[in-house]
Every structure is written in structure tokens, then in C-alpha cells.
Design an enzyme around this catalytic site. Structure first.
Site, mmCIF file in Angstrom:
data_model
loop_
_atom_site.group_PDB
_atom_site.id
_atom_site.type_symbol
_atom_site.label_atom_id
_atom_site.label_comp_id
_atom_site.label_asym_id
_atom_site.label_seq_id
_atom_site.Cartn_x
_atom_site.Cartn_y
_atom_site.Cartn_z
ATOM 1 C CB ALA A 113 2.877 1.607 0.271
ATOM 2 C CE LYS A 114 -3.854 3.390 4.490
ATOM 3 N NZ LYS A 114 -3.588 2.869 5.838
#
Ligand code: NAD
Length: 424
Positions: A113-114
Site C-alpha cells: 500500500a502507499k
């Protein structure tokens, strides 16, 4: 040996597109189906939030915040939050995918994720930063969670911001939840060994690479581009293993000493000089870009993306490149480095020590127990060494670079796990 003709590399120098062209090549070698390709490529979840924040001048500014969870096939989403004026949803998407592959390579049970907010932390007061981070954490309270999605620092954020995030999330849930974020201050459930973890991974993978190339670490020479967290720790730990660091650099320029730079002195100097090596007298100044072309055993790019490209790759003389930074080498440069027989240890392996110790932080938070430093260092080193050995073995098996091998391992692992879990 099973050899597959390499696919033509697209004419791309953008680091994120470069990453996707390696992904495509690994997928082709693995023979992944079109359906699986789509499953692995398309992010699982993308969230965009509007964040109105009262600035110090009393005016309200609305920021756009993103969180992309690329994959939760291996486990909860994991990845940093970037505060930078250049943040876009596209960039966050690609960085999220990068995290999926990195976690898979080092075999930790996290997806990728980011997050990001387009803002300029350099022009913001601590109060503005706090309000923005709390607004973001509140807007994402149903996205984040210790079993759902676990953020961490990235460009423009650090332990201070993670403390605000953890506090805001905990308030929204009515209970203290340390495990919702990693990279926290030590007193708030942060982990020992986290600051040096990425540099430690660089050191471990560099030593493993030296072993494969028959380079004696006591005689090895090293050049390090970027003397921040990753570069300075990698330089310090390699020096402790007997190697000689001939050159270091930061935004102020590059510094060379043919007898080897005293890294502890350079670190003390930097810390007493507002974070800069400017004026460091333990080495003489050299042309900054030339650091990349020094005749050393090991080159460690640990500053920023896209520094080794088709324009300069043929000038590199190092026997080995260990990517401390994310995306320092473009896909077109890979072809040149491979032809020159330079061993490149890719970012998703070489700099994965950071996310590995972030995982240990999360484990400690879940257990409500603190590990000693030597336990963390030992486990981090073992994880990186195992990952290196696996990647090296696959690169030999398929006759491909370590970079493509790392993608093969990661993609194969995520695809196999998906098959077990099943879809609709
Ligand atoms: P940092 O901000 O602590 O250090 C960056 C260093 O690079 C500074 O010394 C800066 O002056 C220098 N620099 C910037 N531009 C330069 C240039 N053009 N030439 C020479 N030096 C230059 O950042 P960091 O945390 O050490 O991260 C460095 C790289 O490693 C980034 O690509 C980051 O994404 C990656 N990375 C960091 C971690 C981590 O745990 N910190 C983990 C994985 C990957």
C-alpha cells in the site's frame, strides 16, 4: 539452464514505468495468465479524500489525500505516507505495487500500500503538519487498521507524524492501537533497530554479493551516493565489516579519500552541520556525478531515483551495485549493466531491511512486548540473507538478472497465494 529470450525493453526512463517493464518481463517468464496479470496489476482499493485544514494565517486550504492498497493477498496493506508537492494518484498507485513485491521478496505477511498528500512540508509549520496529518488519519480511520492497512513514514513524514496518526486513529476507535502504524517514536511502541534497518539490509546484501563475486570484504572498496539515513548507515556498517568507503556524497557534493573516509567522523560532522557534509575536511571534494563512475568494488546509490540511466550506465566501473534507494536504475540502464557483467542487487531486495524491521515493530506491538536490539538485528540479517539466497538461486535457474529474479519470486508468491485463497 532454462533460458528465455529477454523481451525488448520499452523506451522508458521514468522509474515507475521502469518498474512496470520489469514486472511485465517477470510475468512473461513465469507464464502468468492474462487473468492473473490483471489481478496483480490493478490495485485492490483506491481512496481519495478532501482535507480542509485551517492554516496559520486563518485561511482554510483543501488538500487532496490518497491511499492506495495495491494488494492484500499476502496480508494487510503496508506502505508509507508521502508528503510532497509532486504526489499524484498515479505515483501512489505505482509505489503501492512496489511495496507488494518488496514484502513478498523478504517473505513478510503484508500486502502493498502507499499513501500521499500533495503538500509542501518545507513551507508548513508543525501545527499545520499536525492538523493535516490528523485530518488524513481521521478520514482514513476505516481504511487503516492493524489487520487491514498499516502505514509508515515516507518522504516528508517521520516518527512525529506517525505519532499523530496513531493518536488520531486510537481516539477514533476509543482504544490505544499501537499496531496501526510503524516507524513510531521508541516511547510510543517504535522498534529498536529501525533507524539503521535499511542500511543493515544494504550491508547484508552487499556482503552476500561480494561472496558470490569472490570479493574479500576486508579489501573491498565502496562508493556511496547519498549520506542520509540509508547511505550513512550502509557506509558505517560496511566499514565495521572491514570495507573501505572511498567516496560519499549528499546534496552539497561528493567527497573522496583514496585511503578511506572515516565514516563515524563524517556522520558526526553531518549531524553537527545541519545535516550537510559541506565543509567536511576528512576528504576532498570531487565532481558529484563522477562518484558513480569510480573504480570501486561496490557502488551504493542511496539518494534518489533514476540516477543510473542509459546515458551514463556504460561509464560505471563498479563490480556490483547495491540499490539503497528506490528505483535508482532505469530499465534501459539494466540492459547495459547486464551486458557489462555488473551485478545489480535490486531495490526491492537491497533496501527491504526497513520494511522487515517495520514488520518486527508491528509484531512487538501485537504481542505487547519489546525485543532486544540484538534479536532484531539478527532476525533482520537472517531475513535479508535468506531473501538474497533465494533471489540468487532463481536468477541462476532462469538465467536472468537478480532484479528480474526478485520480481519472479514476488509475483509467483502472490499469484500462488491468490490461487489458494480463491476469488469470486
Ligand atoms: P534521506 O533524506 O535521509 O537521505 C537522502 C540523502 O541523499 C541526503 O544525504 C541527501 O542530501 C542526498 N541527496 C539528495 N539528492 C542527491 C543527489 N542528487 N546527489 C547526491 N546526494 C543526494 O533519505 P533516506 O531515508 O536515506 O532515503 C534514501 C533513499 O532510500 C530513497 O530513495 C528512499 O526511498 C530509499 N529508502 C529509504 C528507506 C528508509 O528506511 N529510510 C527504506 C527503503 C528505501
Amino acid at each position: 539452464m532454462h533460458y528465455i529470450e529477454p523481451a525488448p525493453i520499452a523506451d522508458k526512463e521514468n522509474p515507475l514505468e521502469s518498474m512496470m517493464s520489469r514486472f511485465d518481463e517477470a510475468v512473461r517468464i513465469l507464464g502468468v495468465s492474462d487473468e492473473m496479470y490483471q489481478i496483480l496489476k490493478v490495485p485492490a482499493r483506491q481512496v481519495i479524500v478532501g482535507l480542509p485544514v485551517t492554516m496559520d494565517n486563518g485561511k482554510i486550504e483543501v488538500f487532496e489525500g490518497y491511499r492506495v492498497i495495491h494488494s492484500t493477498i499476502l496480508g494487510p496493506g503496508k506502505g508509507g505516507i508521502r508528503f510532497d508537492p509532486a504526489v499524484t494518484l498515479d505515483e501512489v498507485r505505482a509505489l503501492a505495487a512496489w511495496m507488494t513485491w518488496k514484502c513478498a521478496v523478504v517473505d513478510i505477511p503484508f500486502g502493498g500500500a502507499k499513501g500521499g498528500i500533495a503538500c509542501n512540508p518545507r513551507n508548513m509549520s508543525a501545527g499545520e503538519m499536525e492538523r493535516l496529518m490528523r485530518a488524513y488519519a481521521s478520514a482514513m480511520q476505516d481504511i487503516f487498521g492493524p489487520d487491514k492497512d498499516i502505514p509508515a513514514p515516507d518522504m516528508g513524514t517521520g516518527p512525529r507524524e506517525m505519532a499523530w496518526l496513531m493518536d488520531e486513529y486510537s481516539k477514533s476507535k476509543g482504544m490505544t492501537t499501537h499496531g496501526v502504524v510503524t516507524g513510531k517514536p521508541l516511547v510510543l511502541g517504535g522498534s529498536l533497530g529501525r533507524p539503521e534497518a535499511t542500511g543493515r539490509g544494504v550491508m547484508v546484501t552487499a556482503l552476500s554479493g561480494m561472496e558470490k563475486l569472490g570479493i574479500n570484504p576486508y579489501k573491498a572498496t565502496v562508493a556511496v551516493q547519498g549520506f542520509g539515513n540509508v547511505g550513512s548507515w550502509a557506509a558505517k556498517l560496511l566499514t565495521e565489516k572491514g570495507s573501505k568507503v572511498l567516496a560519499i556524497s549528499d546534496i552539497s557534493g561528493a567527497y573522496f579519500n583514496e585511503n578511506g573516509i572515516n565514516i563515524n567522523e563524517a556522520i558526526s560532522y553531518r549531524d553537527s552541520n545541519n545535516g550537510s557534509l559541506e565543509g567536511f575536511i576528512g576528504a576532498s571534494k570531487m565532481v558529484a556525478e563522477d562518484l558513480l563512475f569510480l573504480d570501486v568494488d561496490v557502488l551504493i546509490p542511496a539518494a534518489r531515483e533514476d540516477v543510473i540511466t542509459a546515458k551514463n550506465a556504460d561509464k560505471i566501473k563498479a563490480k556490483m551495485i547495491v540499490e539503497g534507494a528506490n528505483g535508482p536504475t532505469s530499465a534501459k540502464a539494466d540492459v547495459i549493466l547486464n551486458a557489462k557483467g555488473i551485478l545489480a542487487i535490486p531495490d526491492i531486495l537491497a533496501n527491504a531491511g526497513g520494511v522487515t524491521v517495520s514488520y518486527f515493530e508491528w509484531v512487538q506491538n501485537r504481542m505487547g512486548f519489546k525485543w532486544e536490539l540484538d534479536r532484531i538485528n539478527r532476525r533482520c540479517e537472517r531475513a535479508l540473507k535468506n531473501a538474497f539466497d533465494n533471489v540468487y538461486e532463481i536468477s541462476q535457474k532462469h538465467g536472468v538478472s537478480m532484479r528480474i529474479a526478485a520480481y519472479i519470486i514476488a509475483i509467483d508468491k502472490v499469484a500462488t497465494t491468490y490461487k489458494y485463497r480463491g476469488g469470486y
